[in-house]
Scaffold this motif. Structure first.
Motif, short mmCIF file in Angstrom:
data_model
loop_
_atom_site.label_atom_id
_atom_site.label_comp_id
_atom_site.label_asym_id
_atom_site.label_seq_id
_atom_site.Cartn_x
_atom_site.Cartn_y
_atom_site.Cartn_z
N SER A 146 56.51 55.01 36.00
CA SER A 146 57.52 55.65 35.18
C SER A 146 57.15 55.58 33.71
O SER A 146 57.23 54.51 33.09
N TYR A 147 56.77 56.73 33.16
CA TYR A 147 56.54 56.79 31.71
C TYR A 147 57.83 56.50 30.96
O TYR A 147 57.81 55.90 29.89
N ALA A 148 58.96 56.93 31.51
CA ALA A 148 60.25 56.69 30.85
C ALA A 148 60.50 55.19 30.70
O ALA A 148 60.98 54.72 29.66
N ALA A 149 60.19 54.41 31.73
CA ALA A 149 60.38 52.95 31.65
C ALA A 149 59.40 52.35 30.64
O ALA A 149 59.77 51.43 29.89
N ALA A 150 58.16 52.86 30.62
CA ALA A 150 57.18 52.35 29.65
C ALA A 150 57.65 52.63 28.22
O ALA A 150 57.55 51.77 27.35
N VAL A 151 58.20 53.81 27.99
CA VAL A 151 58.73 54.15 26.66
C VAL A 151 59.98 53.31 26.38
O VAL A 151 60.19 52.83 25.27
N GLY A 152 60.80 53.12 27.41
CA GLY A 152 62.01 52.30 27.26
C GLY A 152 61.72 50.86 26.90
O GLY A 152 62.59 50.14 26.39
N ALA A 153 60.49 50.41 27.14
CA ALA A 153 60.09 49.05 26.78
C ALA A 153 60.13 48.82 25.28
O ALA A 153 60.12 47.68 24.82
N VAL A 154 60.21 49.89 24.51
CA VAL A 154 60.31 49.78 23.05
C VAL A 154 61.56 48.98 22.66
O VAL A 154 61.53 48.19 21.71
#
Length: 177
Positions: A146-154
């Motif tokens: 999930s790219y969304a989860a990777a971005v959400g790690a911000v």
């Protein structure tokens, strides 16, 4: 698979650290709250744990199975995520091995003659324990496809940076060296 990798990485790390600082592992096994801990650290710690170690996997699951915000990463990118995840946890274990005072709670450990760590990975980077979190959280998001989860790690990383800054100010006042 996630639980298996976590078990292996954490178990190996615990064995390595236990040989050097068994009391540190006992301290880290306790709830991450202490009477000497600044209240801001309590809030930030809970926020980092909630958004990072609960939020990122939850976003990944929702994105992969429901939302489909972004296309899933290629298998090679997902594999890179697993490597980042494992490297991050390995870096945390190296930090624990080098720093007998690396508890989850920001406080001066008078009972153990608290001193600044400057050997091992601490000779290379001032906060290796915190430096590992972006690897873990972004890697986790990618590994869970999930790219969304990777971005959400911000979000947890930003909260962690706030915690790091507060910890640094606190420890500079308490441990001048």
């Amino acid at each position: 698979m996630l639980l298996a990798v976590m078990l292996v990485v954490r178990a190996v790390g615990a064995v390595v650290v236990a040989r050097v600082y068994p009391e540190l592992l006992r301290d880290r096994a306790k709830l991450p709250m202490h009477v000497d801990q600044p209240w801001t650290d309590r809030v930030l710690l809970i926020a980092v744990l909630a958004t990072g170690f609960l939020g990122v996997p939850a976003i990944a699951g929702l994105d992969v199975f429901r939302w489909h915000v972004l296309p899933p990463p290629a298998p090679a990118v997902s594999a890179i995520g697993l490597v980042l995840f494992a490297l991050g946890w390995s870096l945390k274990q190296l930090a624990l091995r080098a720093n007998a005072f690396a508890t989850t709670v920001v406080r001066v450990q008078h009972e153990r003659a608290h001193a600044v760590a400057d050997t091992g990975v601490y000779a290379i980077v001032r906060h290796p324990f915190y430096a590992a979190d972006p690897l873990i959280l972004v890697g986790l998001g990618l590994w869970l496809e999930s790219y969304a989860a990777a971005v959400g790690a911000v979000i947890p990383v930003a909260l962690m940076v706030m915690r790091l800054q507060g910890e640094e100010r606190f420890l500079c006042r308490a441990l001048p060296e």
